[in-house]
Motif scaffolding. Structure first.
Motif, short mmCIF file in Angstrom:
data_model
loop_
_atom_site.label_atom_id
_atom_site.label_comp_id
_atom_site.label_asym_id
_atom_site.label_seq_id
_atom_site.Cartn_x
_atom_site.Cartn_y
_atom_site.Cartn_z
N HIS A 69 0.81 -1.23 0.00
CA HIS A 69 0.00 0.00 0.00
C HIS A 69 0.84 1.27 0.00
O HIS A 69 0.32 2.35 -0.32
N ARG A 70 2.09 1.20 0.41
CA ARG A 70 3.04 2.30 0.29
C ARG A 70 2.53 3.60 0.92
O ARG A 70 2.46 4.65 0.29
N PRO A 71 2.20 3.54 2.21
CA PRO A 71 1.68 4.74 2.88
C PRO A 71 2.80 5.68 3.32
O PRO A 71 3.95 5.27 3.51
N GLU A 72 2.42 6.91 3.51
CA GLU A 72 3.31 7.88 4.16
C GLU A 72 3.06 7.96 5.65
O GLU A 72 3.95 8.28 6.43
N SER A 83 4.83 -4.41 17.00
CA SER A 83 5.15 -5.06 15.73
C SER A 83 5.01 -4.09 14.56
O SER A 83 5.78 -4.15 13.60
N VAL A 84 4.01 -3.21 14.62
CA VAL A 84 3.85 -2.21 13.57
C VAL A 84 5.07 -1.29 13.54
O VAL A 84 5.62 -1.00 12.47
N LEU A 85 5.49 -0.81 14.69
CA LEU A 85 6.65 0.09 14.73
C LEU A 85 7.88 -0.59 14.16
O LEU A 85 8.68 0.03 13.44
N ASP A 86 8.05 -1.87 14.44
CA ASP A 86 9.19 -2.61 13.90
C ASP A 86 9.03 -2.88 12.40
O ASP A 86 10.00 -2.79 11.63
N ALA A 87 7.82 -3.23 11.98
CA ALA A 87 7.59 -3.60 10.58
C ALA A 87 7.78 -2.44 9.63
O ALA A 87 8.09 -2.65 8.45
N VAL A 88 7.60 -1.22 10.10
CA VAL A 88 7.86 -0.05 9.24
C VAL A 88 9.30 -0.06 8.78
O VAL A 88 9.60 0.19 7.60
N GLY A 89 10.22 -0.37 9.69
CA GLY A 89 11.62 -0.48 9.30
C GLY A 89 11.88 -1.68 8.40
O GLY A 89 12.64 -1.60 7.43
N ASP A 90 11.23 -2.81 8.72
CA ASP A 90 11.39 -4.00 7.89
C ASP A 90 10.98 -3.73 6.45
O ASP A 90 11.63 -4.20 5.51
N ALA A 91 9.89 -3.01 6.28
CA ALA A 91 9.34 -2.79 4.94
C ALA A 91 10.31 -2.06 4.03
O ALA A 91 10.27 -2.24 2.80
N GLY A 92 11.17 -1.24 4.60
CA GLY A 92 12.11 -0.48 3.80
C GLY A 92 13.43 -1.16 3.55
O GLY A 92 14.27 -0.63 2.82
N ASN A 93 13.62 -2.33 4.16
CA ASN A 93 14.91 -3.03 4.06
C ASN A 93 14.79 -4.19 3.08
O ASN A 93 14.10 -5.17 3.34
N ARG A 94 15.47 -4.08 1.96
CA ARG A 94 15.33 -5.10 0.90
C ARG A 94 15.91 -6.45 1.30
O ARG A 94 15.67 -7.46 0.64
N TRP A 95 16.67 -6.51 2.41
CA TRP A 95 17.28 -7.77 2.83
C TRP A 95 16.48 -8.45 3.94
O TRP A 95 16.93 -9.47 4.47
N GLY A 128 6.43 -9.68 -6.04
CA GLY A 128 6.72 -8.56 -6.93
C GLY A 128 6.62 -7.19 -6.29
O GLY A 128 6.65 -6.18 -6.99
N VAL A 129 6.50 -7.14 -4.94
CA VAL A 129 6.47 -5.84 -4.28
C VAL A 129 7.89 -5.33 -4.10
O VAL A 129 8.86 -6.10 -4.10
N LEU A 130 8.01 -4.04 -3.94
CA LEU A 130 9.31 -3.41 -3.74
C LEU A 130 9.43 -2.93 -2.30
O LEU A 130 8.41 -2.66 -1.64
N PRO A 131 10.64 -2.79 -1.79
CA PRO A 131 10.79 -2.20 -0.46
C PRO A 131 10.14 -0.81 -0.42
O PRO A 131 10.11 -0.11 -1.45
N TRP A 132 9.63 -0.44 0.73
CA TRP A 132 9.01 0.87 0.88
C TRP A 132 9.56 1.54 2.13
O TRP A 132 9.26 1.13 3.26
N ASP A 133 10.35 2.57 1.94
CA ASP A 133 10.88 3.34 3.06
C ASP A 133 10.26 4.73 3.11
O ASP A 133 10.83 5.66 3.68
#
Length: 260
Positions: free
Chosen positions: A122-125, A155-167, A177-182
């Motif tokens: 969803h790529r939110p700000e 878990s939400v606070l942690d997952a925000v960082g996870d979502a932006g890390n491609r590793w 097919g989703v891309l990292p989102w930071d």
């Protein structure tokens, strides 16, 4: 003074909440159960959607363990339907359920993975979630928060960082097919005992927020013998008026804001 600081009112006797940031177009609200957003935050959602902002709801569970008199499978069906109707009342058309078990959410990679996937899709700000702290208030003897809320919020606070890390959770990138989102800029925590920011809500947003809680009628009727409308008005208006005292007398929804 920074934008996240509380300021004094004109008399210098009470804190003043900072305004919530408005420089965003997409928000993702991630909570544990049906009704978590409706105990206050949905009036802010109504203001946002009326202003043309896009909001998506993601729920970790279907709330199947929330009605003592209803078998979990039936409760899940009823509460999912109530949540979809509740979201529609404040202008939210997209509601997702992650399918984790109600009452026994586990903090760890499995939950973080699912939340990170939702953020990547969803790529939110702005990400909105529920109080992750131990209690519902900061005064001695404040009610103890439930395990699901504490686990989900952290878990939400942690997952925000996870979502932006491609590793981290790389299979999502390869298979889905989703891309990292930071691009998440803030996480806003509703019902926190340490609120910092507020969204002023008008009469129409208050009406919609009240209507959204009333859509959870089966849950409310199982929770209390009080008339559902009387109960809902007390909850919604009581919260908005409480935060009005920290926002120049204007009815408001308050959040604890974490910049990312």
């Amino acid at each position: 003074m920074t934008a996240t600081a509380q300021t004094a009112d004109e008399g210098g006797t009470a804190p003043r909440l900072a305004p919530m940031p408005q420089e965003w177009t997409r928000a993702l609200a991630v909570v544990a159960h049906p009704d978590d957003l409706e105990y206050g935050a949905s009036s802010a959602v109504a203001e946002w959607t009326a202003d043309g902002k896009e909001v998506v709801y993601v729920l970790a569970t279907r709330g199947e363990a929330g009605i003592d008199t209803m078998e979990p499978g039936e409760a899940a069906r009823v509460r999912e339907a109530e949540q979809r109707a509740s979201a529609a009342a404040v202008g939210v058309s997209e509601v997702e359920f992650l399918g984790h078990r109600d009452g026994v959410l586990e903090e760890g990679p499995a939950l973080r993975r699912d939340i990170a996937a939702a953020i990547r899709r969803h790529r939110p700000e702005l990400v909105v979630t529920i109080n992750h702290r131990e209690t519902w208030g900061d005064a001695p003897g404040s009610p103890w928060n439930t395990p699901d809320h504490r686990v989900l919020g952290r878990s939400v606070l942690d997952a925000v960082g996870d979502a932006g890390n491609r590793w981290i959770f790389t299979d999502q990138l390869e298979q889905d097919g989703v891309l990292p989102w930071d691009g998440v800029r803030w996480v806003a925590v509703a019902a926190s005992p340490a609120v910092t920011h507020a969204v002023e809500v008008g009469e129409e947003a208050v009406r919609k927020g009240l209507a959204s809680l009333l859509e959870h009628r089966a849950y409310i009727e199982a929770l209390t013998d009080e008339d559902p409308e009387t109960y809902a008005r007390g909850i919604v208006l009581g919260g908005l008026d409480r935060y009005a005292r920290l926002n120049g007398g204007r009815r408001s929804v308050a959040f604890e804001l974490f910049p990312c």
